[in-house]
Design an enzyme around this catalytic site. Structure first.
Site, PDB file in Angstrom:
ATOM      1  N   HIS A  84       4.215   9.456  16.565  1.00 35.76           N
ATOM      2  CA  HIS A  84       3.034   9.766  15.742  1.00 35.76           C
ATOM      3  C   HIS A  84       1.841   9.963  16.664  1.00 35.76           C
ATOM      4  O   HIS A  84       1.570   9.123  17.514  1.00 35.76           O
ATOM      5  CB  HIS A  84       2.736   8.626  14.764  1.00 35.76           C
ATOM      6  CG  HIS A  84       1.507   8.906  13.941  1.00 35.76           C
ATOM      7  ND1 HIS A  84       1.534   9.687  12.814  1.00 35.76           N
ATOM      8  CD2 HIS A  84       0.210   8.559  14.126  1.00 35.76           C
ATOM      9  CE1 HIS A  84       0.310   9.798  12.325  1.00 35.76           C
ATOM     10  NE2 HIS A  84      -0.510   9.108  13.109  1.00 35.76           N
ATOM     11  N   ASP A 163      -1.539   4.294   0.044  1.00 36.31           N
ATOM     12  CA  ASP A 163      -2.310   4.838   1.167  1.00 36.31           C
ATOM     13  C   ASP A 163      -2.934   6.176   0.812  1.00 36.31           C
ATOM     14  O   ASP A 163      -4.060   6.465   1.203  1.00 36.31           O
ATOM     15  CB  ASP A 163      -1.437   4.984   2.414  1.00 36.31           C
ATOM     16  CG  ASP A 163      -2.244   5.626   3.538  1.00 36.31           C
ATOM     17  OD1 ASP A 163      -3.231   5.009   3.959  1.00 36.31           O
ATOM     18  OD2 ASP A 163      -1.926   6.763   3.947  1.00 36.31           O
ATOM     19  N   ARG A 170     -11.462   6.381   1.203  1.00 34.79           N
ATOM     20  CA  ARG A 170     -12.132   6.091   2.482  1.00 34.79           C
ATOM     21  C   ARG A 170     -12.834   7.328   3.012  1.00 34.79           C
ATOM     22  O   ARG A 170     -13.928   7.254   3.587  1.00 34.79           O
ATOM     23  CB  ARG A 170     -11.103   5.583   3.506  1.00 34.79           C
ATOM     24  CG  ARG A 170     -10.605   4.187   3.182  1.00 34.79           C
ATOM     25  CD  ARG A 170      -9.344   3.860   3.981  1.00 34.79           C
ATOM     26  NE  ARG A 170      -9.532   4.013   5.399  1.00 34.79           N
ATOM     27  CZ  ARG A 170      -8.604   4.464   6.244  1.00 34.79           C
ATOM     28  NH1 ARG A 170      -7.406   4.823   5.797  1.00 34.79           N
ATOM     29  NH2 ARG A 170      -8.852   4.574   7.518  1.00 34.79           N
ATOM     30  N   SER A 185      -2.846   2.244   7.530  1.00 34.52           N
ATOM     31  CA  SER A 185      -2.558   3.532   6.899  1.00 34.52           C
ATOM     32  C   SER A 185      -1.422   4.254   7.640  1.00 34.52           C
ATOM     33  O   SER A 185      -0.435   4.693   7.045  1.00 34.52           O
ATOM     34  CB  SER A 185      -3.848   4.369   6.914  1.00 34.52           C
ATOM     35  OG  SER A 185      -3.594   5.704   6.609  1.00 34.52           O
ATOM     36  N   LYS A 189       3.083   4.247   6.509  1.00 32.57           N
ATOM     37  CA  LYS A 189       3.913   5.448   6.308  1.00 32.57           C
ATOM     38  C   LYS A 189       5.088   5.463   7.291  1.00 32.57           C
ATOM     39  O   LYS A 189       6.202   5.841   6.941  1.00 32.57           O
ATOM     40  CB  LYS A 189       3.042   6.702   6.456  1.00 32.57           C
ATOM     41  CG  LYS A 189       2.097   6.878   5.270  1.00 32.57           C
ATOM     42  CD  LYS A 189       1.068   7.975   5.478  1.00 32.57           C
ATOM     43  CE  LYS A 189      -0.014   7.569   6.421  1.00 32.57           C
ATOM     44  NZ  LYS A 189      -1.259   8.344   6.362  1.00 32.57           N
TER      45      LYS A 189
HETATM   46  N1  URA Z   1      -4.321   9.050   9.829  1.00 35.40           N
HETATM   47  C1  URA Z   1      -3.843   8.339   8.796  1.00 35.40           C
HETATM   48  O1  URA Z   1      -2.729   8.554   8.345  1.00 35.40           O
HETATM   49  N2  URA Z   1      -4.620   7.373   8.282  1.00 35.40           N
HETATM   50  C2  URA Z   1      -5.850   7.072   8.753  1.00 35.40           C
HETATM   51  O2  URA Z   1      -6.489   6.164   8.249  1.00 35.40           O
HETATM   52  C3  URA Z   1      -6.328   7.836   9.829  1.00 35.40           C
HETATM   53  C4  URA Z   1      -5.545   8.815  10.352  1.00 35.40           C
END
Ligand code: URA
Length: 427
Positions: A84, A163, A170, A185, A189
């Site tokens: 990621h 999320d 947010r 967050s 995932k």
């Molecule tokens: N990417 C995400 O998936 N969540 C965040 O809060 C910031 C970047």
């Protein structure tokens, strides 16, 4: 157990730890619509200001995972490893990386997103390949992982729905920048996705979310702890994003450059980072291999072709090209000392490579091509950048974004480059 949302907000406002039960309740109740948007926005602001400790962050992450489905790759005959990136300009690394790692018998389930703002999205890039399809069912993904070994596809809406709702909130309440919330967050995932190993590429610099190394290191450490506590072998690299990666920013332009890397060529920094991340993924999955050799000898290209074809794409099709181009020329002789990633990202976005709202279309051929990088010597009149777009009325705004972005100084002036891999963090 049920709580009063105001009590939870007041507890965090006054600097107290939230209990496991409070966190489970508030995340679930918000997802169900029983906690109002204005209450959650007050709570996220209290979290941004007063923080959360390791136990709270882990519980918050677990509550977001529990809001949706979890994928299970344990039926696969191969170990799994994912990567990621926190996002940057010209960051096309997923494209060569996923097939490269698959060469070694490690399955790479790369659930990706679209670009928003100045950073590009992996799915937008791949959609410039004629026929390629981003949306796969869980069964199709599993079949492709078993057969091809790599899949890059859209994350389904079933993963961590809490999320999705919270991120949208947010985004409009000035609370994205909380390290506990970003970490929860991203990791909710990734953990829900079910990968066995995870390598995080935490970007630092003008083109990244995190502009300074200390905050990037804190984010990396928090995510590594979350992954490790959830049983995922997690490692993070802190990598430079003050200059774009490679020589292209834009969808089809980046696919073309990725194919060059898969053909054993391509820019040195893209190759270096692809190999560094592949080595980390293989090590985390417990598999030995030499990724540089698999790039050089065509095995990674073979895996790429299979991966693209499995999703309906034609790996031999010509990629879209923008209808119009304009060049930005060096005004003086000298050495390029700065090439600002953020400015290039904004320019590519304004040329049509990115979107302002998530439902906007992107132009496949739009973007910025770089002809020089920091450290290169240039002559007055030499092209520094080529701007690509289908809609030439976009050129002036792109040029505005680039004002001051490329600094050409008298040769001998210090060049602002730092190492590509700045640090490595593991549990
Ligand atoms: N990417 C995400 O998936 N969540 C965040 O809060 C910031 C970047």
């Amino acid at each position: 157990m049920s709580f009063d949302a105001v009590d939870v907000i007041v507890a965090k406002r006054d600097g107290h730890r939230l209990t496991d039960a409070q966190i489970d309740w508030v995340v679930d109740a918000y997802t169900r619509g029983a906690v109002a948007e204005e209450q959650m926005s007050a709570l996220t602001m209290a979290i941004l200001l007063n923080g959360m400790d390791r136990v709270e962050i882990a519980r918050w992450t677990a509550a977001m995972i529990a809001s949706g489905e979890r994928l299970d790759f344990s039926r696969l005959s191969r170990p799994t490893a994912d990567k990621h990136s926190t996002g940057g300009v010209g960051d096309k690394i997923t494209l060569p990386l996923a097939p490269l790692v698959a060469v070694f018998g490690v399955a790479v389930p790369q659930l990706s997103g679209r670009g928003l703002g100045h950073t590009g999205g992996t799915l937008d890039k791949l959609e410039s390949i004629p026929g390629w399809r981003a949306a796969l069912s869980n069964d199709e993904m599993m079949t492709q992982l078993e057969g091809v070994g790599a899949v890059i596809c859209q994350a389904g809406s079933g993963l961590a729905p809490a999320d999705r709702k919270l991120y949208a909130l947010r985004d409009v309440t000035g609370t994205v920048e909380s390290i506990p919330m970003i970490a929860a967050s991203i990791m909710s995932k990734k953990i829900a996705e079910g990968t066995g190993a995870l390598v995080l590429d935490v970007k630092v610099g003008s083109g990244a979310f995190m502009k300074d190394v200390d905050r990037a290191r804190e984010l990396a450490r928090t995510m590594v702890e979350l992954g490790t506590d959830a049983g995922v072998k997690t490692v993070a690299l802190l990598t430079d994003m003050s200059t774009p990666l490679g020589l292209t920013a834009g969808n089809a332009l980046e696919v073309r450059e990725s194919v060059e890397v898969l053909a054993g060529g391509g820019p040195d920094d893209v190759v270096e980072l692809t190999v560094a991340l592949a080595s980390e993924m293989l090590a985390a999955a417990g598999v030995a291999g030499d990724p540089a050799a698999a790039l050089a000898d065509g095995r990674a290209m073979d895996a790429w072709r299979r991966m693209i074809a499995a999703q309906g794409g034609d790996p031999d099709a010509s990629l879209p090209v923008a209808r119009e181009t304009e060049q930005v020329l060096a005004e003086v002789d000298g050495t390029v000392t700065v090439l600002d990633a953020y400015a290039v990202g904004i320019a590519a976005w304004r040329l049509g490579a990115g979107r302002a709202r998530k439902e906007d279309p992107v132009q496949a051929g739009a973007g910025v091509e770089l002809h020089a990088r920091p450290g290169d010597i240039v002559r007055a009149g030499q092209p520094l950048l080529t701007l690509h777009t289908d809609t030439p009325e976009r050129f002036p705004r792109a040029r505005e974004a680039l004002a001051g972005a490329v600094v050409v100084a008298p040769t001998g002036a210090p060049v602002g480059v730092r190492p590509l891999v700045i640090d490595r963090i593991e549990a």
